[in-house]
Write a protein that holds these residues in place. Structure first.
Motif, PDB file in Angstrom:
ATOM      1  N   ILE A  21       0.827  -1.211   0.000  1.00 55.04           N
ATOM      2  CA  ILE A  21       0.000   0.000   0.000  1.00 55.04           C
ATOM      3  C   ILE A  21       0.861   1.260   0.000  1.00 55.04           C
ATOM      4  N   PHE A  22       2.049   1.205   0.615  1.00 58.82           N
ATOM      5  CA  PHE A  22       2.920   2.376   0.622  1.00 58.82           C
ATOM      6  C   PHE A  22       3.527   2.616  -0.764  1.00 58.82           C
ATOM      7  N   ILE A  23       3.742   1.562  -1.515  1.00 62.09           N
ATOM      8  CA  ILE A  23       4.235   1.722  -2.885  1.00 62.09           C
ATOM      9  C   ILE A  23       3.148   2.367  -3.746  1.00 62.09           C
ATOM     10  N   ILE A  24       1.910   1.941  -3.565  1.00 60.35           N
ATOM     11  CA  ILE A  24       0.784   2.551  -4.284  1.00 60.35           C
ATOM     12  C   ILE A  24       0.639   4.023  -3.876  1.00 60.35           C
ATOM     13  N   THR A  25       0.782   4.299  -2.587  1.00 56.09           N
ATOM     14  CA  THR A  25       0.692   5.681  -2.114  1.00 56.09           C
ATOM     15  C   THR A  25       1.789   6.542  -2.735  1.00 56.09           C
ATOM     16  N   GLY A  26       3.002   6.002  -2.830  1.00 59.50           N
ATOM     17  CA  GLY A  26       4.098   6.718  -3.475  1.00 59.50           C
ATOM     18  C   GLY A  26       3.793   7.018  -4.929  1.00 59.50           C
ATOM     19  N   PHE A  27       3.196   6.051  -5.610  1.00 57.20           N
ATOM     20  CA  PHE A  27       2.824   6.246  -7.013  1.00 57.20           C
ATOM     21  C   PHE A  27       1.784   7.361  -7.151  1.00 57.20           C
ATOM     22  N   VAL A  28       0.795   7.369  -6.272  1.00 58.50           N
ATOM     23  CA  VAL A  28      -0.247   8.406  -6.321  1.00 58.50           C
ATOM     24  C   VAL A  28       0.349   9.784  -6.049  1.00 58.50           C
ATOM     25  N   LEU A  29       1.252   9.870  -5.075  1.00 53.90           N
ATOM     26  CA  LEU A  29       1.897  11.153  -4.784  1.00 53.90           C
ATOM     27  C   LEU A  29       2.764  11.621  -5.951  1.00 53.90           C
ATOM     28  N   GLU A  30       3.443  10.682  -6.597  1.00 54.71           N
ATOM     29  CA  GLU A  30       4.261  11.049  -7.752  1.00 54.71           C
ATOM     30  C   GLU A  30       3.396  11.545  -8.907  1.00 54.71           C
ATOM     31  N   MET A  31       2.264  10.904  -9.142  1.00 52.82           N
ATOM     32  CA  MET A  31       1.357  11.361 -10.199  1.00 52.82           C
ATOM     33  C   MET A  31       0.801  12.748  -9.867  1.00 52.82           C
ATOM     34  N   ALA A  32       0.518  13.001  -8.600  1.00 52.90           N
ATOM     35  CA  ALA A  32       0.062  14.343  -8.197  1.00 52.90           C
ATOM     36  C   ALA A  32       1.140  15.372  -8.499  1.00 52.90           C
ATOM     37  N   PHE A  33       2.410  14.997  -8.273  1.00 53.80           N
ATOM     38  CA  PHE A  33       3.511  15.902  -8.588  1.00 53.80           C
ATOM     39  C   PHE A  33       3.559  16.190 -10.085  1.00 53.80           C
ATOM     40  N   TRP A  34       3.550  15.155 -10.911  1.00 57.67           N
ATOM     41  CA  TRP A  34       3.704  15.369 -12.347  1.00 57.67           C
ATOM     42  C   TRP A  34       2.530  16.127 -12.951  1.00 57.67           C
ATOM     43  N   PHE A  35       1.322  15.843 -12.499  1.00 68.08           N
ATOM     44  CA  PHE A  35       0.182  16.575 -13.043  1.00 68.08           C
ATOM     45  C   PHE A  35       0.112  17.990 -12.496  1.00 68.08           C
ATOM     46  N   GLY A  36       0.730  18.244 -11.353  1.00 66.05           N
ATOM     47  CA  GLY A  36       0.783  19.599 -10.802  1.00 66.05           C
ATOM     48  C   GLY A  36       1.845  20.446 -11.469  1.00 66.05           C
ATOM     49  N   VAL A  37       2.932  19.813 -11.927  1.00 66.12           N
ATOM     50  CA  VAL A  37       4.020  20.543 -12.577  1.00 66.12           C
ATOM     51  C   VAL A  37       3.595  21.022 -13.958  1.00 66.12           C
ATOM     52  N   PHE A  38       2.859  20.189 -14.652  1.00 60.88           N
ATOM     53  CA  PHE A  38       2.408  20.531 -15.999  1.00 60.88           C
ATOM     54  C   PHE A  38       0.923  20.860 -15.969  1.00 60.88           C
ATOM     55  N   PRO A  39       0.587  22.143 -15.746  1.00 64.44           N
ATOM     56  CA  PRO A  39      -0.839  22.512 -15.675  1.00 64.44           C
ATOM     57  C   PRO A  39      -1.514  22.352 -17.028  1.00 64.44           C
ATOM     58  N   LYS A  40      -2.813  22.217 -16.972  1.00 67.78           N
ATOM     59  CA  LYS A  40      -3.596  22.091 -18.205  1.00 67.78           C
ATOM     60  C   LYS A  40      -3.533  23.398 -18.990  1.00 67.78           C
ATOM     61  N   ASN A  41      -3.335  23.281 -20.272  1.00 70.80           N
ATOM     62  CA  ASN A  41      -3.311  24.472 -21.129  1.00 70.80           C
ATOM     63  C   ASN A  41      -4.740  24.876 -21.460  1.00 70.80           C
ATOM     64  N   LYS A  42      -5.004  26.139 -21.320  1.00 74.39           N
ATOM     65  CA  LYS A  42      -6.335  26.655 -21.653  1.00 74.39           C
ATOM     66  C   LYS A  42      -6.315  27.086 -23.121  1.00 74.39           C
TER      67      LYS A  42
END
Length: 55
Positions: A31-52
């Motif tokens: 579960i901690f590996i899954i949690t790490g994956f979710v946190l990493e995805m939050a990082f990557w999607f936060g770094v590259f904001p959606k283009n309007k």
């Protein structure tokens, strides 16, 4: 959101993901590996904001 706040949140996400991966691998708790994956995805999607699209 200010740039400083955004950078601090991104740094916290990366640190939390690394800590979660590390603990999950050393203890064998998947579960901690899954949690790490979710946190990493939050990082990557936060770094590259959606283009309007401009109209």
């Amino acid at each position: 959101m200010s740039t400083l706040t955004r950078v601090l949140i991104m740094a916290a996400l990366v640190i939390a993901a690394i800590a979660s991966y590390s603990y999950g691998i050393s203890s064998g708790v998947f579960i901690f590996i899954i949690t790490g994956f979710v946190l990493e995805m939050a990082f990557w999607f936060g770094v590259f904001p959606k283009n309007k699209k401009s109209s």
